[in-house]
Design a protein around this motif. Structure first.
Motif, PDB file in Angstrom:
ATOM      1  N   THR A 134       0.840  -1.188   0.000  1.00 56.25           N
ATOM      2  CA  THR A 134       0.000   0.000   0.000  1.00 56.25           C
ATOM      3  C   THR A 134       0.884   1.249   0.000  1.00 56.25           C
ATOM      4  N   VAL A 135       1.398   1.584  -1.178  1.00 54.81           N
ATOM      5  CA  VAL A 135       2.309   2.707  -1.350  1.00 54.81           C
ATOM      6  C   VAL A 135       1.620   3.787  -2.159  1.00 54.81           C
ATOM      7  N   PHE A 136       1.394   4.944  -1.540  1.00 61.07           N
ATOM      8  CA  PHE A 136       0.723   6.045  -2.233  1.00 61.07           C
ATOM      9  C   PHE A 136       1.708   7.124  -2.676  1.00 61.07           C
ATOM     10  N   GLY A 137       2.915   7.047  -2.177  1.00 55.25           N
ATOM     11  CA  GLY A 137       3.941   8.006  -2.565  1.00 55.25           C
ATOM     12  C   GLY A 137       5.213   7.722  -1.795  1.00 55.25           C
ATOM     13  N   ILE A 138       6.337   8.175  -2.342  1.00 57.62           N
ATOM     14  CA  ILE A 138       7.631   7.968  -1.682  1.00 57.62           C
ATOM     15  C   ILE A 138       8.434   9.255  -1.743  1.00 57.62           C
ATOM     16  N   ASN A 139       8.902   9.705  -0.604  1.00 58.85           N
ATOM     17  CA  ASN A 139       9.807  10.860  -0.580  1.00 58.85           C
ATOM     18  C   ASN A 139      11.251  10.362  -0.685  1.00 58.85           C
ATOM     19  N   ASN A 140      12.072  10.708   0.269  1.00 60.24           N
ATOM     20  CA  ASN A 140      13.486  10.328   0.201  1.00 60.24           C
ATOM     21  C   ASN A 140      13.671   8.818   0.305  1.00 60.24           C
ATOM     22  N   MET A 141      14.624   8.309  -0.476  1.00 60.15           N
ATOM     23  CA  MET A 141      15.030   6.911  -0.387  1.00 60.15           C
ATOM     24  C   MET A 141      16.531   6.899  -0.090  1.00 60.15           C
ATOM     25  N   ARG A 142      16.942   6.038   0.806  1.00 61.89           N
ATOM     26  CA  ARG A 142      18.319   6.038   1.287  1.00 61.89           C
ATOM     27  C   ARG A 142      18.947   4.660   1.188  1.00 61.89           C
ATOM     28  N   TRP A 143      20.249   4.646   1.056  1.00 63.23           N
ATOM     29  CA  TRP A 143      21.024   3.413   1.153  1.00 63.23           C
ATOM     30  C   TRP A 143      21.969   3.513   2.341  1.00 63.23           C
ATOM     31  N   TYR A 144      22.032   2.420   3.075  1.00 68.34           N
ATOM     32  CA  TYR A 144      22.938   2.258   4.200  1.00 68.34           C
ATOM     33  C   TYR A 144      23.742   0.983   3.966  1.00 68.34           C
ATOM     34  N   ARG A 145      24.765   0.823   4.783  1.00 72.20           N
ATOM     35  CA  ARG A 145      25.453  -0.460   4.850  1.00 72.20           C
ATOM     36  C   ARG A 145      25.916  -0.707   6.268  1.00 72.20           C
ATOM     37  N   GLN A 146      26.049  -1.979   6.574  1.00 74.58           N
ATOM     38  CA  GLN A 146      26.546  -2.361   7.894  1.00 74.58           C
ATOM     39  C   GLN A 146      27.532  -3.499   7.735  1.00 74.58           C
ATOM     40  N   ALA A 147      28.770  -3.222   8.086  1.00 70.61           N
ATOM     41  CA  ALA A 147      29.826  -4.225   8.028  1.00 70.61           C
ATOM     42  C   ALA A 147      29.875  -4.960   9.369  1.00 70.61           C
ATOM     43  N   PRO A 148      30.416  -6.175   9.374  1.00 72.79           N
ATOM     44  CA  PRO A 148      30.497  -6.933  10.631  1.00 72.79           C
ATOM     45  C   PRO A 148      31.221  -6.149  11.717  1.00 72.79           C
ATOM     46  N   GLY A 149      30.602  -6.059  12.876  1.00 70.39           N
ATOM     47  CA  GLY A 149      31.223  -5.386  14.007  1.00 70.39           C
ATOM     48  C   GLY A 149      31.210  -3.878  13.939  1.00 70.39           C
ATOM     49  N   LYS A 150      30.530  -3.333  12.936  1.00 73.86           N
ATOM     50  CA  LYS A 150      30.498  -1.878  12.788  1.00 73.86           C
ATOM     51  C   LYS A 150      29.064  -1.366  12.828  1.00 73.86           C
ATOM     52  N   GLU A 151      28.923  -0.080  13.058  1.00 72.85           N
ATOM     53  CA  GLU A 151      27.609   0.521  13.081  1.00 72.85           C
ATOM     54  C   GLU A 151      27.095   0.738  11.654  1.00 72.85           C
ATOM     55  N   ARG A 152      25.782   0.856  11.564  1.00 73.54           N
ATOM     56  CA  ARG A 152      25.165   1.127  10.269  1.00 73.54           C
ATOM     57  C   ARG A 152      25.614   2.501   9.772  1.00 73.54           C
ATOM     58  N   GLU A 153      25.954   2.561   8.494  1.00 68.43           N
ATOM     59  CA  GLU A 153      26.507   3.766   7.884  1.00 68.43           C
ATOM     60  C   GLU A 153      25.591   4.236   6.760  1.00 68.43           C
ATOM     61  N   LEU A 154      25.183   5.499   6.821  1.00 68.05           N
ATOM     62  CA  LEU A 154      24.404   6.078   5.734  1.00 68.05           C
ATOM     63  C   LEU A 154      25.338   6.350   4.561  1.00 68.05           C
ATOM     64  N   LEU A 155      24.944   5.876   3.373  1.00 67.43           N
ATOM     65  CA  LEU A 155      25.756   6.093   2.177  1.00 67.43           C
ATOM     66  C   LEU A 155      25.290   7.296   1.375  1.00 67.43           C
ATOM     67  N   GLY A 156      23.992   7.466   1.297  1.00 67.63           N
ATOM     68  CA  GLY A 156      23.465   8.572   0.522  1.00 67.63           C
ATOM     69  C   GLY A 156      21.971   8.455   0.376  1.00 67.63           C
ATOM     70  N   TYR A 157      21.399   9.450  -0.300  1.00 74.22           N
ATOM     71  CA  TYR A 157      19.959   9.444  -0.482  1.00 74.22           C
ATOM     72  C   TYR A 157      19.604  10.082  -1.810  1.00 74.22           C
ATOM     73  N   ILE A 158      18.352   9.860  -2.204  1.00 78.55           N
ATOM     74  CA  ILE A 158      17.816  10.474  -3.411  1.00 78.55           C
ATOM     75  C   ILE A 158      16.408  10.965  -3.102  1.00 78.55           C
ATOM     76  N   THR A 159      16.104  12.174  -3.525  1.00 76.77           N
ATOM     77  CA  THR A 159      14.784  12.737  -3.284  1.00 76.77           C
ATOM     78  C   THR A 159      13.818  12.319  -4.394  1.00 76.77           C
ATOM     79  N   ARG A 160      12.565  12.670  -4.185  1.00 78.50           N
ATOM     80  CA  ARG A 160      11.554  12.356  -5.199  1.00 78.50           C
ATOM     81  C   ARG A 160      11.861  13.081  -6.512  1.00 78.50           C
TER      82      ARG A 160
END
Length: 120
Positions: A27-53
């Motif tokens: 049930t998706v009526f719209g999407i604003n920002n979409m982001r990519w993250y990554r998480q390496a073993p033993g490390k915190e989640r890292e934001l890589l970047g985003y894209i707007t609508r």
């Protein structure tokens, strides 16, 4: 209900490329920002970047020039093109999106991630 599902991960040699996808369904009526993250073993989640609508993008310095985020609004899908991959790029790659759902509000949704391993 809304789901985000990543795909396209796998094993790649150093210097290689991969293209990840993340599709929103349900049930998706719209999407604003979409982001990519990554998480390496033993490390915190890292934001890589985003894209707007409107397709504006921004990235963290560590991936600028190597990774590109794009999206297809008609398919509710965001992509992460990764080039010149290095062993230190090995991680679980996760997408998130601000989605207008059945509550008539934008809420953050997360995928479960896809594994990327860079190794010879």
């Amino acid at each position: 209900q809304v789901q985000l599902v990543e795909s396209g991960g796998g094993l790649v040699e150093p210097g290689g490329s991969l293209r990840l996808s993340c599709e929103a369904s349900g049930t998706v009526f719209g999407i604003n920002n979409m982001r990519w993250y990554r998480q390496a073993p033993g490390k915190e989640r890292e934001l890589l970047g985003y894209i707007t609508r409107d397709l504006a993008t921004d990235y963290v310095d560590s991936i600028k020039g190597r990774f590109t985020i794009s999206r297809d609004n008609a398919k509710n899908t965001v992509y992460l093109q990764m080039n010149s991959l290095k062993p230190e790029d090995t991680a679980v790659y996760i997408c998130s999106a601000e989605i207008l759902d059945w509550t008539s509000r934008y809420r953050d949704y997360w995928g479960r991630g896809t594994q990327v391993t860079v190794s010879s």
